[in-house]
Design a protein around this motif. Structure first.
Motif, PDB file in Angstrom:
ATOM      1  N   LYS A  31       0.845  -1.196   0.000  1.00 13.64           N
ATOM      2  CA  LYS A  31       0.000   0.000   0.000  1.00 13.64           C
ATOM      3  C   LYS A  31       0.877   1.240   0.000  1.00 13.64           C
ATOM      4  CE  LYS A  31      -3.904  -2.181   2.106  1.00 13.64           C
ATOM      5  NZ  LYS A  31      -5.222  -1.838   2.470  1.00 13.64           N
ATOM      6  N   GLY A  32       0.470   2.210  -0.806  1.00  8.35           N
ATOM      7  CA  GLY A  32       1.196   3.469  -0.876  1.00  8.35           C
ATOM      8  C   GLY A  32       0.437   4.578  -0.179  1.00  8.35           C
ATOM      9  N   ILE A  33       1.183   5.492   0.412  1.00  5.40           N
ATOM     10  CA  ILE A  33       0.601   6.676   1.034  1.00  5.40           C
ATOM     11  C   ILE A  33       1.269   7.887   0.400  1.00  5.40           C
ATOM     12  CG2 ILE A  33       0.327   8.004   3.151  1.00  5.40           C
ATOM     13  CD1 ILE A  33       0.374   5.388   4.692  1.00  5.40           C
ATOM     14  N   ASP A  34       0.460   8.715  -0.235  1.00  2.00           N
ATOM     15  CA  ASP A  34       0.957   9.923  -0.885  1.00  2.00           C
ATOM     16  C   ASP A  34       0.837  11.092   0.082  1.00  2.00           C
ATOM     17  OD1 ASP A  34       1.686  11.988  -2.547  1.00  2.00           O
ATOM     18  OD2 ASP A  34       0.335  11.413  -4.183  1.00  2.00           O
ATOM     19  N   LEU A  35       1.949  11.714   0.400  1.00  2.00           N
ATOM     20  CA  LEU A  35       1.938  12.824   1.350  1.00  2.00           C
ATOM     21  C   LEU A  35       1.142  14.024   0.850  1.00  2.00           C
ATOM     22  CD1 LEU A  35       5.505  12.821   2.878  1.00  2.00           C
ATOM     23  CD2 LEU A  35       3.357  12.299   3.995  1.00  2.00           C
ATOM     24  N   LYS A  36       0.955  14.141  -0.442  1.00  2.00           N
ATOM     25  CA  LYS A  36       0.195  15.294  -0.954  1.00  2.00           C
ATOM     26  C   LYS A  36      -1.221  15.307  -0.392  1.00  2.00           C
ATOM     27  CE  LYS A  36      -1.756  13.741  -5.363  1.00  2.00           C
ATOM     28  NZ  LYS A  36      -3.155  13.764  -5.121  1.00  2.00           N
ATOM     29  N   ASP A  37      -1.750  14.141  -0.065  1.00  2.00           N
ATOM     30  CA  ASP A  37      -3.095  14.052   0.508  1.00  2.00           C
ATOM     31  C   ASP A  37      -3.168  14.619   1.929  1.00  2.00           C
ATOM     32  OD1 ASP A  37      -3.887  12.794  -1.851  1.00  2.00           O
ATOM     33  OD2 ASP A  37      -3.493  10.789  -1.041  1.00  2.00           O
ATOM     34  N   PHE A  40      -2.049  20.968   2.815  1.00  2.00           N
ATOM     35  CA  PHE A  40      -3.027  22.006   2.520  1.00  2.00           C
ATOM     36  C   PHE A  40      -2.869  22.399   1.057  1.00  2.00           C
ATOM     37  CE2 PHE A  40      -3.935  26.636   2.335  1.00  2.00           C
ATOM     38  CZ  PHE A  40      -5.294  26.589   2.632  1.00  2.00           C
ATOM     39  N   MET A  41      -3.954  22.313   0.312  1.00  2.00           N
ATOM     40  CA  MET A  41      -3.970  22.599  -1.125  1.00  2.00           C
ATOM     41  C   MET A  41      -2.910  21.772  -1.882  1.00  2.00           C
ATOM     42  SD  MET A  41      -4.715  26.739  -1.009  1.00  2.00           S
ATOM     43  CE  MET A  41      -4.149  26.979  -2.665  1.00  2.00           C
ATOM     44  N   GLU A  42      -2.586  20.602  -1.323  1.00  2.00           N
ATOM     45  CA  GLU A  42      -1.590  19.682  -1.886  1.00  2.00           C
ATOM     46  C   GLU A  42      -0.228  20.345  -2.094  1.00  2.00           C
ATOM     47  OE1 GLU A  42      -3.250  17.839  -5.377  1.00  2.00           O
ATOM     48  OE2 GLU A  42      -4.718  16.725  -4.201  1.00  2.00           O
ATOM     49  N   MET A  43       0.041  21.420  -1.305  1.00  2.00           N
ATOM     50  CA  MET A  43       1.299  22.144  -1.485  1.00  2.00           C
ATOM     51  C   MET A  43       2.002  22.510  -0.187  1.00  2.00           C
ATOM     52  SD  MET A  43       0.475  24.779  -4.608  1.00  2.00           S
ATOM     53  CE  MET A  43      -0.448  25.867  -3.554  1.00  2.00           C
ATOM     54  N   ILE A  44       1.246  22.723   0.868  1.00  2.00           N
ATOM     55  CA  ILE A  44       1.819  23.292   2.082  1.00  2.00           C
ATOM     56  C   ILE A  44       1.510  22.383   3.265  1.00  2.00           C
ATOM     57  CG2 ILE A  44       1.793  25.271   3.655  1.00  2.00           C
ATOM     58  CD1 ILE A  44       0.720  26.901   1.197  1.00  2.00           C
ATOM     59  N   LEU A  45       2.539  22.119   4.054  1.00  2.00           N
ATOM     60  CA  LEU A  45       2.318  21.338   5.255  1.00  2.00           C
ATOM     61  C   LEU A  45       2.034  22.300   6.405  1.00  2.00           C
ATOM     62  CD1 LEU A  45       3.990  18.201   6.474  1.00  2.00           C
ATOM     63  CD2 LEU A  45       3.716  20.086   8.071  1.00  2.00           C
ATOM     64  N   TYR A  68       4.676   1.927   1.395  1.00  2.00           N
ATOM     65  CA  TYR A  68       5.661   2.889   0.898  1.00  2.00           C
ATOM     66  C   TYR A  68       5.043   4.278   0.956  1.00  2.00           C
ATOM     67  CZ  TYR A  68       3.114   2.205  -3.525  1.00  2.00           C
ATOM     68  OH  TYR A  68       2.138   2.103  -4.488  1.00  2.00           O
ATOM     69  N   ILE A  69       5.827   5.212   1.482  1.00  2.00           N
ATOM     70  CA  ILE A  69       5.402   6.606   1.608  1.00  2.00           C
ATOM     71  C   ILE A  69       6.107   7.396   0.516  1.00  2.00           C
ATOM     72  CG2 ILE A  69       5.416   8.650   3.089  1.00  2.00           C
ATOM     73  CD1 ILE A  69       5.648   6.709   5.499  1.00  2.00           C
ATOM     74  N   TYR A  70       5.343   8.166  -0.219  1.00  2.00           N
ATOM     75  CA  TYR A  70       5.931   8.972  -1.293  1.00  2.00           C
ATOM     76  C   TYR A  70       5.264  10.335  -1.319  1.00  2.00           C
ATOM     77  CZ  TYR A  70       1.755   7.686  -3.973  1.00  2.00           C
ATOM     78  OH  TYR A  70       0.459   7.502  -4.388  1.00  2.00           O
ATOM     79  N   ASN A  71       5.824  11.234  -2.098  1.00  2.00           N
ATOM     80  CA  ASN A  71       5.296  12.586  -2.199  1.00  2.00           C
ATOM     81  C   ASN A  71       5.212  12.959  -3.673  1.00  2.00           C
ATOM     82  OD1 ASN A  71       4.604  15.252  -1.953  1.00  2.00           O
ATOM     83  ND2 ASN A  71       6.479  15.895  -0.937  1.00  2.00           N
ATOM     84  N   SER A  72       4.006  12.943  -4.211  1.00  2.00           N
ATOM     85  CA  SER A  72       3.836  13.273  -5.629  1.00  2.00           C
ATOM     86  C   SER A  72       3.651  14.775  -5.862  1.00  2.00           C
ATOM     87  CB  SER A  72       2.650  12.504  -6.219  1.00  2.00           C
ATOM     88  OG  SER A  72       1.436  12.966  -5.643  1.00  2.00           O
ATOM     89  N   ALA A  73       3.553  15.527  -4.777  1.00  2.00           N
ATOM     90  CA  ALA A  73       3.404  16.986  -4.896  1.00  2.00           C
ATOM     91  C   ALA A  73       4.779  17.627  -5.015  1.00  2.00           C
ATOM     92  CB  ALA A  73       2.683  17.552  -3.678  1.00  2.00           C
ATOM     93  N   ASP A  74       4.798  18.768  -5.652  1.00  2.00           N
ATOM     94  CA  ASP A  74       6.044  19.520  -5.739  1.00  2.00           C
ATOM     95  C   ASP A  74       6.116  20.419  -4.500  1.00  2.00           C
ATOM     96  OD1 ASP A  74       8.418  20.463  -6.717  1.00  2.00           O
ATOM     97  OD2 ASP A  74       7.486  21.937  -8.058  1.00  2.00           O
ATOM     98  N   ALA A  75       6.253  19.754  -3.354  1.00  2.00           N
ATOM     99  CA  ALA A  75       6.230  20.474  -2.079  1.00  2.00           C
ATOM    100  C   ALA A  75       7.374  19.984  -1.206  1.00  2.00           C
ATOM    101  CB  ALA A  75       4.907  20.240  -1.362  1.00  2.00           C
TER     102      ALA A  75
END
Length: 169
Positions: A31-37, A40-45, A68-75
């Motif tokens: 299972k994957g977890i995308d940090l963008k979710d 805030f607005m898929e950009m700011i933590l 696996y944890i990943y980050n698909s946002a450009d953040a």
């Protein structure tokens, strides 16, 4: 049937050990977890929002899974965010890594090879199966050779009818 017409399995009689790396692939959900979710607005933590979203995770969804944890946002995400998310999930999961699904498979195979008991192959002729029904990361083959080269009599890759000699000790 007379002995002159008896069918003999020469491969079985040769003492050759057939080794299939797919036997080491850990079973279980990936299972994957995308940090963008979690952003805030898929950009700011925002720390408070992030902590609330992590706290709301139902860990049963990840029970005995490989994550696996990943980050698909450009953040830019601070490192403590990975700590927090991992701390939430670690008791439920079998393994957590940062990166892609492919990175997860590399780590899982690394762990499986590292923990495998190769002693039965000591001084033997070993054939590593070439055709598999599961995708095996190339790095697993590299690590396998590192482990087998010092202990085997000979190491081959492929199938019994068509193999590539790798090492003869």
């Amino acid at each position: 049937m007379s002995e002159e017409f008896e069918i003999k399995n020469k491969v079985a009689a040769s003492g050759l050990i057939n080794f299939d790396l797919t036997d080491l692939v850990p079973k279980g959900a990936r299972k994957g977890i995308d940090l963008k979710d979690f952003l805030f607005m898929e950009m700011i933590l925002k720390e408070k929002d992030f902590r609330e979203k992590v706290a709301a995770i139902d860990t049963e969804e990840y029970k005995d899974a490989y994550v696996y944890i990943y980050n698909s946002a450009d953040a830019i995400v601070p490192l403590w965010a990975y700590f927090l998310l991992t701390a939430k999930l670690t008791d439920a999961t079998k393994k957590i890594v940062f990166g892609s699904a492919e990175n997860l498979e590399i780590v899982l195979m690394h762990d499986a090879i590292k923990n495998y008991d190769f002693s039965e192959m000591n001084g033997k002729r070993v054939l590593v199966k070439g055709c598999t029904d599961k995708a095996i990361p190339e790095n697993a083959y590299v690590e396998l050779v590192e482990n087998l080269k010092p202990i085997v009599k000979s190491l081959m890759f492929g199938e019994a009818c068509s193999n590539v000699p790798i090492v003869k000790n």
